[in-house]
Motif scaffolding. Structure first.
Motif, mmCIF file in Angstrom:
data_model
loop_
_atom_site.group_PDB
_atom_site.id
_atom_site.type_symbol
_atom_site.label_atom_id
_atom_site.label_comp_id
_atom_site.label_asym_id
_atom_site.label_seq_id
_atom_site.Cartn_x
_atom_site.Cartn_y
_atom_site.Cartn_z
ATOM 1 N N TRP A 127 -5.780 -3.559 2.799
ATOM 2 C CA TRP A 127 -5.523 -2.957 1.604
ATOM 3 C C TRP A 127 -5.225 -4.095 0.625
ATOM 4 O O TRP A 127 -5.745 -4.163 -0.610
ATOM 5 C CB TRP A 127 -4.469 -2.049 1.570
ATOM 6 C CG TRP A 127 -4.227 -1.176 0.417
ATOM 7 C CD1 TRP A 127 -5.064 0.031 0.109
ATOM 8 C CD2 TRP A 127 -3.618 -1.212 -0.853
ATOM 9 N NE1 TRP A 127 -4.937 0.317 -1.418
ATOM 10 C CE2 TRP A 127 -3.962 -0.464 -1.870
ATOM 11 C CE3 TRP A 127 -2.423 -2.212 -1.144
ATOM 12 C CZ2 TRP A 127 -3.212 -0.335 -3.277
ATOM 13 C CZ3 TRP A 127 -1.892 -2.007 -2.416
ATOM 14 C CH2 TRP A 127 -2.313 -1.070 -3.463
ATOM 15 N N GLU A 157 1.375 4.126 -3.137
ATOM 16 C CA GLU A 157 0.927 5.459 -2.581
ATOM 17 C C GLU A 157 2.053 6.264 -2.937
ATOM 18 O O GLU A 157 1.889 7.578 -3.255
ATOM 19 C CB GLU A 157 0.130 5.711 -1.418
ATOM 20 C CG GLU A 157 -1.255 5.106 -1.493
ATOM 21 C CD GLU A 157 -1.638 4.962 -0.106
ATOM 22 O OE1 GLU A 157 -2.849 4.665 -0.125
ATOM 23 O OE2 GLU A 157 -1.020 5.273 1.039
ATOM 24 N N THR A 158 3.337 5.793 -2.578
ATOM 25 C CA THR A 158 4.676 6.685 -2.632
ATOM 26 C C THR A 158 5.506 6.588 -3.702
ATOM 27 O O THR A 158 6.328 7.432 -4.094
ATOM 28 C CB THR A 158 5.197 6.738 -1.295
ATOM 29 O OG1 THR A 158 5.796 5.148 -1.342
ATOM 30 C CG2 THR A 158 4.409 6.780 -0.243
ATOM 31 N N MET A 214 0.658 -1.268 0.033
ATOM 32 C CA MET A 214 -0.041 0.047 0.107
ATOM 33 C C MET A 214 0.898 1.318 -0.119
ATOM 34 O O MET A 214 0.435 2.225 -0.854
ATOM 35 C CB MET A 214 -0.968 -0.007 1.293
ATOM 36 C CG MET A 214 -1.630 1.351 1.499
ATOM 37 S SD MET A 214 -2.705 1.113 2.958
ATOM 38 C CE MET A 214 -1.284 1.762 4.022
#
Ligand SMILES: Nc1ncnc2c1ncn2[C@@H]1O[C@H](COP(=O)(O)OP(=O)(O)O)[C@@H](O)[C@H]1O
Ligand SMILES: Cc1ncc(C[n+]2csc(CCOP(=O)(O)OP(=O)(O)O)c2C)c(N)n1
Ligand SMILES: [Mg+2]
Length: 280
Positions: free
Chosen positions: A230, A160-161, A156
């Motif tokens: 997630w 996202e990063t 996750m």
């Protein structure tokens, strides 16, 4: 129809006994003195990886997610069939395949190639059971401990990063799975989210999974409640009799109890959130 409703409809078709009523990660085929373990998973642009992802990473992730299902059954990979799409940079796909086949010492058996957009890749992995009976999802019993081989939430965070390897280059826990297979009462990989996968194991086993959030190993920087729902982590989730000392690193995150009002309790409560990822 969502994913579970569709699979329920498939159960009305003629099923091989090795399909285990489509309630496990893999099919099991005993032939002669060998037990084969078969699995198929697909990944699609926009659903499992972002458009523009290096085809090297797509190949790695495709194979890794399939080997992860073999890992959960303690199987040793025998070979792979790959359904490929001719994307831009397809040579990078070949290099990604080369990297993961070499890393896990798995040869290619064959496959198929088409041209279609957006791209969807498929993979069938064939393994040989190293332990029989092969661990299933449905063997957990009240009183068993519930364990996971590593942290959740790294994929996750990677998604996202854009940092780290967990999201695009997951590592199937093949050696852990083989070491555990002879000792567990149930085992599966965590692909759709720890809470959803634990609830599936509990439901199949006729138990309730009782998980303590603070005991779940979570990747540094990830919100624990999002990390347990997630998915895409590919750690192994297993149940084993109380007092079991795992032969590989693992964290005890709770236990199985007698079936109660729901298949999963988090800190003693029925969680009021979506437990994981479901295709709609
Ligand atoms: N299109 C399909 N045809 C036949 N069986 C399917 C299909 N889709 C899913 N299944 C079966 O349903 C079960 C659950 O699938 P899935 O949740 O994808 O497992 P996993 O998370 O281990 O990949 C498995 O037994 C799988 O083989
Ligand atoms: C671009 C993108 N968006 C969202 C996600 C989140 N996601 C998509 S599928 C999935 C779970 C695993 O996929 P699935 O096809 O259900 O695998 P299986 O359970 O069949 O092994 C997750 C966490 C992602 N990985 N990539
Ligand atoms: Mg699947």
């Amino acid at each position: 129809m969502n994913e579970s409703e569709f699979i329920a409809a498939l159960r009305t078709l003629p099923l091989h006994p090795g399909a285990q009523d489509l309630r496990d990660d893999t099919a099991i085929l005993a032939i002669g003195g060998e037990t084969l373990v078969l699995t198929h998973d697909a990944i699609a642009e926009g659903v499992h990886y972002r458009p523009g992802t290096d085809p090297f990473d797509v190949a790695w992730k495709l194979v890794a997610t399939n080997l992860s299902d073999l890992a959960a059954k303690g199987a040793e990979p025998v070979g792979l069939l790959v359904g490929a799409v001719l994307v831009d940079g397809a040579e990078r796909f070949v290099e990604g395949l080369r990297a993961i086949l070499t890393e896990y010492d798995v040869p290619l058996l064959g496959g198929d190639t088409i041209s279609v957009s957006p791209a969807t890749f498929g993979c069938t992995a064939i393994g040989r059971a190293t332990v029989t009976p092969v661990p299933r999802r449905d063997g957990a019993r009240p009183g068993d401990g519930l364990w996971i081989t590593g942290p959740v939430g790294a994929a996750m965070l990677g998604f996202e990063t854009g940092q780290g390897s967990a999201y695009l280059r997951p590592r199937p826990r093949l050696t852990d799975g083989q070491a555990l297979a002879g000792h567990v009462t149930a085992m599966m990989d965590v692909s759709d989210g720890l809470l959803l996968d634990a609830s599936r194991m509990a439901e199949a086993s006729g138990c309730t999974a009782d998980i303590t959030l603070a005991k779940v190993p979570v990747a540094a920087g990830a919100d624990p409640l999002r990390a347990v729902t997630w998915g895409d982590d590919y750690e192994l989730l297993f149940a084993a009799p109380d007092g079991f000392e795992p032969p590989v690193p693992a964290a005890r995150i709770g236990g199985m109890i007698a079936a109660g009002k729901a298949p999963l309790l988090l800190d003693g409560q029925v969680p009021g959130i979506a437990l994981g990822y479901q295709h709609r």
